[in-house]
Design a protein around this motif. Structure first.
Motif, PDB file in Angstrom:
ATOM      1  N   ARG A  32      78.469  54.408  29.425  1.00  0.00           N
ATOM      2  CA  ARG A  32      77.812  53.317  30.149  1.00  0.00           C
ATOM      3  C   ARG A  32      76.805  52.570  29.274  1.00  0.00           C
ATOM      4  O   ARG A  32      76.569  51.383  29.459  1.00  0.00           O
ATOM      5  N   ILE A  33      76.213  53.257  28.304  1.00  0.00           N
ATOM      6  CA  ILE A  33      75.277  52.602  27.373  1.00  0.00           C
ATOM      7  C   ILE A  33      76.013  51.514  26.587  1.00  0.00           C
ATOM      8  O   ILE A  33      75.521  50.377  26.440  1.00  0.00           O
ATOM      9  N   PHE A  34      77.189  51.855  26.092  1.00  0.00           N
ATOM     10  CA  PHE A  34      77.959  50.887  25.307  1.00  0.00           C
ATOM     11  C   PHE A  34      78.543  49.792  26.195  1.00  0.00           C
ATOM     12  O   PHE A  34      78.689  48.648  25.758  1.00  0.00           O
ATOM     13  N   VAL A  35      78.875  50.132  27.429  1.00  0.00           N
ATOM     14  CA  VAL A  35      79.334  49.112  28.377  1.00  0.00           C
ATOM     15  C   VAL A  35      78.220  48.097  28.627  1.00  0.00           C
ATOM     16  O   VAL A  35      78.463  46.894  28.721  1.00  0.00           O
ATOM     17  N   THR A  36      76.985  48.584  28.707  1.00  0.00           N
ATOM     18  CA  THR A  36      75.835  47.693  28.902  1.00  0.00           C
ATOM     19  C   THR A  36      75.657  46.761  27.704  1.00  0.00           C
ATOM     20  O   THR A  36      75.461  45.548  27.864  1.00  0.00           O
ATOM     21  N   PHE A  37      75.749  47.329  26.491  1.00  0.00           N
ATOM     22  CA  PHE A  37      75.643  46.494  25.287  1.00  0.00           C
ATOM     23  C   PHE A  37      76.747  45.443  25.259  1.00  0.00           C
ATOM     24  O   PHE A  37      76.505  44.267  24.958  1.00  0.00           O
ATOM     25  N   ASN A  38      77.979  45.858  25.577  1.00  0.00           N
ATOM     26  CA  ASN A  38      79.098  44.924  25.547  1.00  0.00           C
ATOM     27  C   ASN A  38      78.938  43.810  26.576  1.00  0.00           C
ATOM     28  O   ASN A  38      79.343  42.675  26.343  1.00  0.00           O
ATOM     29  N   ALA A  39      78.360  44.143  27.726  1.00  0.00           N
ATOM     30  CA  ALA A  39      78.123  43.115  28.745  1.00  0.00           C
ATOM     31  C   ALA A  39      77.134  42.072  28.230  1.00  0.00           C
ATOM     32  O   ALA A  39      77.338  40.863  28.394  1.00  0.00           O
ATOM     33  N   LEU A  40      76.060  42.546  27.582  1.00  0.00           N
ATOM     34  CA  LEU A  40      75.052  41.625  27.038  1.00  0.00           C
ATOM     35  C   LEU A  40      75.635  40.793  25.899  1.00  0.00           C
ATOM     36  O   LEU A  40      75.451  39.572  25.848  1.00  0.00           O
ATOM     37  N   ARG A 103     108.950  45.678  23.385  1.00  0.00           N
ATOM     38  CA  ARG A 103     109.446  45.844  24.746  1.00  0.00           C
ATOM     39  C   ARG A 103     108.974  47.141  25.395  1.00  0.00           C
ATOM     40  O   ARG A 103     108.918  47.238  26.624  1.00  0.00           O
ATOM     41  N   ALA A 104     108.606  48.137  24.579  1.00  0.00           N
ATOM     42  CA  ALA A 104     108.150  49.413  25.143  1.00  0.00           C
ATOM     43  C   ALA A 104     106.663  49.400  25.459  1.00  0.00           C
ATOM     44  O   ALA A 104     106.151  50.319  26.095  1.00  0.00           O
ATOM     45  N   GLN A 105     105.960  48.345  24.996  1.00  0.00           N
ATOM     46  CA  GLN A 105     104.516  48.277  25.210  1.00  0.00           C
ATOM     47  C   GLN A 105     104.197  47.423  26.429  1.00  0.00           C
ATOM     48  O   GLN A 105     104.704  46.304  26.569  1.00  0.00           O
ATOM     49  N   THR A 106     103.368  47.948  27.296  1.00  0.00           N
ATOM     50  CA  THR A 106     102.867  47.196  28.442  1.00  0.00           C
ATOM     51  C   THR A 106     101.399  47.546  28.613  1.00  0.00           C
ATOM     52  O   THR A 106     101.029  48.716  28.653  1.00  0.00           O
ATOM     53  N   LEU A 107     100.575  46.494  28.714  1.00  0.00           N
ATOM     54  CA  LEU A 107      99.131  46.710  28.841  1.00  0.00           C
ATOM     55  C   LEU A 107      98.625  45.965  30.058  1.00  0.00           C
ATOM     56  O   LEU A 107      98.866  44.769  30.222  1.00  0.00           O
ATOM     57  N   ASN A 108      97.931  46.679  30.903  1.00  0.00           N
ATOM     58  CA  ASN A 108      97.285  46.071  32.062  1.00  0.00           C
ATOM     59  C   ASN A 108      95.787  46.250  31.897  1.00  0.00           C
ATOM     60  O   ASN A 108      95.277  47.365  31.949  1.00  0.00           O
ATOM     61  N   LEU A 109      95.078  45.127  31.691  1.00  0.00           N
ATOM     62  CA  LEU A 109      93.640  45.219  31.451  1.00  0.00           C
ATOM     63  C   LEU A 109      92.840  45.465  32.723  1.00  0.00           C
ATOM     64  O   LEU A 109      91.649  45.717  32.665  1.00  0.00           O
ATOM     65  N   SER A 110      93.489  45.378  33.880  1.00  0.00           N
ATOM     66  CA  SER A 110      92.796  45.723  35.114  1.00  0.00           C
ATOM     67  C   SER A 110      92.726  47.244  35.233  1.00  0.00           C
ATOM     68  O   SER A 110      93.686  47.943  34.913  1.00  0.00           O
ATOM     69  N   VAL A 111      91.600  47.735  35.703  1.00  0.00           N
ATOM     70  CA  VAL A 111      91.347  49.173  35.750  1.00  0.00           C
ATOM     71  C   VAL A 111      91.133  49.606  37.190  1.00  0.00           C
ATOM     72  O   VAL A 111      90.544  48.868  37.991  1.00  0.00           O
ATOM     73  N   ALA A 112      91.604  50.795  37.517  1.00  0.00           N
ATOM     74  CA  ALA A 112      91.393  51.332  38.863  1.00  0.00           C
ATOM     75  C   ALA A 112      89.901  51.429  39.163  1.00  0.00           C
ATOM     76  O   ALA A 112      89.087  51.682  38.273  1.00  0.00           O
ATOM     77  N   GLU A 113      89.578  51.224  40.428  1.00  0.00           N
ATOM     78  CA  GLU A 113      88.163  51.139  40.808  1.00  0.00           C
ATOM     79  C   GLU A 113      87.388  52.402  40.442  1.00  0.00           C
ATOM     80  O   GLU A 113      86.226  52.337  40.032  1.00  0.00           O
ATOM     81  N   ASP A 114      88.026  53.575  40.550  1.00  0.00           N
ATOM     82  CA  ASP A 114      87.315  54.817  40.258  1.00  0.00           C
ATOM     83  C   ASP A 114      87.100  55.033  38.758  1.00  0.00           C
ATOM     84  O   ASP A 114      86.371  55.934  38.349  1.00  0.00           O
ATOM     85  N   GLN A 115      87.762  54.227  37.908  1.00  0.00           N
ATOM     86  CA  GLN A 115      87.599  54.346  36.464  1.00  0.00           C
ATOM     87  C   GLN A 115      86.639  53.305  35.897  1.00  0.00           C
ATOM     88  O   GLN A 115      86.299  53.381  34.725  1.00  0.00           O
ATOM     89  N   VAL A 116      86.235  52.358  36.705  1.00  0.00           N
ATOM     90  CA  VAL A 116      85.362  51.287  36.226  1.00  0.00           C
ATOM     91  C   VAL A 116      83.968  51.833  35.950  1.00  0.00           C
ATOM     92  O   VAL A 116      83.375  52.529  36.786  1.00  0.00           O
ATOM     93  N   ILE A 117      83.464  51.548  34.742  1.00  0.00           N
ATOM     94  CA  ILE A 117      82.090  51.923  34.387  1.00  0.00           C
ATOM     95  C   ILE A 117      81.244  50.659  34.367  1.00  0.00           C
ATOM     96  O   ILE A 117      81.520  49.730  33.595  1.00  0.00           O
ATOM     97  N   MET A 118      80.250  50.606  35.203  1.00  0.00           N
ATOM     98  CA  MET A 118      79.395  49.423  35.296  1.00  0.00           C
ATOM     99  C   MET A 118      78.221  49.539  34.332  1.00  0.00           C
ATOM    100  O   MET A 118      77.725  50.649  34.060  1.00  0.00           O
ATOM    101  N   ILE A 123      72.433  40.585  31.860  1.00  0.00           N
ATOM    102  CA  ILE A 123      71.662  39.338  31.857  1.00  0.00           C
ATOM    103  C   ILE A 123      72.629  38.177  31.697  1.00  0.00           C
ATOM    104  O   ILE A 123      73.327  38.079  30.697  1.00  0.00           O
ATOM    105  N   GLU A 124      72.692  37.321  32.690  1.00  0.00           N
ATOM    106  CA  GLU A 124      73.578  36.167  32.623  1.00  0.00           C
ATOM    107  C   GLU A 124      72.992  35.117  31.662  1.00  0.00           C
ATOM    108  O   GLU A 124      71.804  34.803  31.717  1.00  0.00           O
ATOM    109  N   ILE A 180      83.239  46.134  19.240  1.00  0.00           N
ATOM    110  CA  ILE A 180      84.625  46.586  19.259  1.00  0.00           C
ATOM    111  C   ILE A 180      84.694  48.100  19.489  1.00  0.00           C
ATOM    112  O   ILE A 180      85.583  48.598  20.189  1.00  0.00           O
ATOM    113  N   PHE A 181      83.719  48.842  18.932  1.00  0.00           N
ATOM    114  CA  PHE A 181      83.644  50.282  19.207  1.00  0.00           C
ATOM    115  C   PHE A 181      83.511  50.523  20.706  1.00  0.00           C
ATOM    116  O   PHE A 181      84.208  51.382  21.283  1.00  0.00           O
ATOM    117  N   GLY A 182      82.641  49.766  21.357  1.00  0.00           N
ATOM    118  CA  GLY A 182      82.450  49.920  22.797  1.00  0.00           C
ATOM    119  C   GLY A 182      83.697  49.590  23.585  1.00  0.00           C
ATOM    120  O   GLY A 182      84.034  50.263  24.569  1.00  0.00           O
TER     121      GLY A 182
END
Length: 392
Positions: A32-40, A103-118, A123-124, A180-182
């Motif tokens: 969550r620390i890195f998620v916070t940095f990435n958000a900023l 063709r074997a690769q599929t990526l969905n950037l949406s994440v299940a609600e229970d996996q989301v780290i806020m 700061i907007e 990118i690490f985050g």
């Protein structure tokens, strides 16, 4: 440690590897620390992207000037045409190869609600204007400066360009590895990272082959115009190619590029004019990478690829590449606005584009630099022909 500090590519590779491993073990509250940095940092990127467009494109257009002369116009036109050819040929090859390759690769950037780290907090930072407004404003002011006696305004935007380039070099580029690490830490946590890494490995080889083939094409055209052996011309440019692999900067490679160009018996005045100019405006290799990476990313997300949309994207990307700063990672930073406004890439997609691009930055820069030598051969031939015509 000094080598790591001076190599953005190595920093990005370390960030990807460490993030991909630690994401399996780090508890959520640390993540969550890195998620916070990435958000900023992500909000800061959204704020700065329109300013990057304004700060880079206006001086690039304005400094051409109406009195610049025939050779400047021809050199700029050749650089832009080369960039467009790179983009469209890469698009054609990518559409033909990548659907089967990925063709074997599929990526969905949406994440299940229970996996989301806020983030702990966010700061907007609203941008001063949107990306398309920034592009239109940059074209209007840049063209007016190039056509009129706006000396004071030209000086202001030249200084603003230095502000933007300093921000890229001192703020954005140094924090990119942590950002990118985050991203990869969180993607590992949500189980998406392995698709991305597998995609990386597959497209890097294709892009390397593409940029070699495009260099052969450039020198074949230059050799045909100058009536010289293209492979002999390429051989003399190899020192510049390998130097660019290490510096990852067209600007930093200028002295070696200039010396290599002179070995091809180019007029020193022409070489001294073309090489520094093309180091700034000719980024065919960077365009190749960006187009290929964008298509690959869209394919693994099952996003529709509209040919007309891609045509507009490549034309606009060519203009943006003219304005890209000659620093490691500068081209992809300048391209983020076009990726966002035309292809609709969100923050996560833009971050993946940065990681993909920087992972191959050396090859793209080497392709840019080597291509500058081909343009110098053509301009030298045109100049010699004009002098002969004038003399007669």
């Amino acid at each position: 440690m000094r080598f790591i500090k001076n190599s953005l590519l190595l920093q990005i590779v370390i960030a990807i590897v460490v993030g991909s491993v630690l994401g399996n073990y780090i508890p959520g509250y640390i993540n969550r620390i890195f998620v916070t940095f990435n958000a900023l940092f992500g909000n800061f990127l959204n704020f700065i992207i329109p300013l990057i467009i304004v700060g880079l494109i206006i001086p690039a257009i304005g400094n051409i000037g109406k009195e610049a002369g025939k050779l400047l116009f021809i050199t700029t036109a050749l650089a832009y045409i080369s960039t467009l050819l790179s983009g469209f040929s890469t698009y054609a090859v990518s559409i033909a190869i990548f659907p089967k390759l990925l063709r074997a690769q599929t990526l969905n950037l949406s994440v299940a609600e229970d996996q989301v780290i806020m983030p702990f907090f966010s700061i907007e930072i609203p941008p001063l204007l949107d990306v398309m407004s920034a592009l239109v404003l940059a074209f209007i002011i840049g063209i007016c400066i190039s056509r009129g006696p706006f000396t004071y305004l030209k000086g202001i935007f030249n200084e603003f360009q230095q502000v933007i380039m300093t921000t890229i070099e001192k703020v954005i580029i140094p924090f990119l590895p942590l950002f990118i690490f985050g991203v990869f830490l969180n993607m590992t946590y949500t189980g998406q990272v392995y698709t991305i890494l597998e995609t990386f490995m597959k497209i890097i080889g294709v892009i390397f082959i593409l940029h070699i083939l495009f260099l052969v094409f450039q020198y074949s055209v230059a050799g045909a115009i100058a009536k010289r052996n293209p492979f002999a011309l390429m051989k003399n440019m190899l020192p510049a190619y390998f130097t660019a692999l290490g510096t990852q900067s067209s600007a930093a490679t200028i002295p070696v590029t200039l010396e290599s160009t002179l070995k091809n018996n180019i007029d020193p005045k022409i070489a001294g004019f073309v090489i520094p100019l093309c180091a700034t405006i000719h980024l065919a290799g960077s365009t190749l990478k960006i187009v290929a990476c964008a298509i690959a990313l869209m394919l693994i997300q099952n996003a529709p690829i509209d040919p007309l949309q891609m045509i507009g994207f490549i034309f606009m990307l060519g203009v943006t590449m003219v304005a890209a700063p000659g620093v490691p990672g500068g081209a992809i930073m300048a391209a983020l606005g076009v990726l966002q406004s035309i292809l609709g890439f969100n923050q996560e997609q833009q971050t993946l584009m940065i990681a993909l691009y920087v992972a191959m930055d050396s090859f793209g820069t080497a392709c840019n630099v080597m291509g500058d030598g081909a343009i110098a051969v053509i301009i030298d031939k045109i100049s010699a022909k004009n002098l002969a015509t004038t003399a007669s």
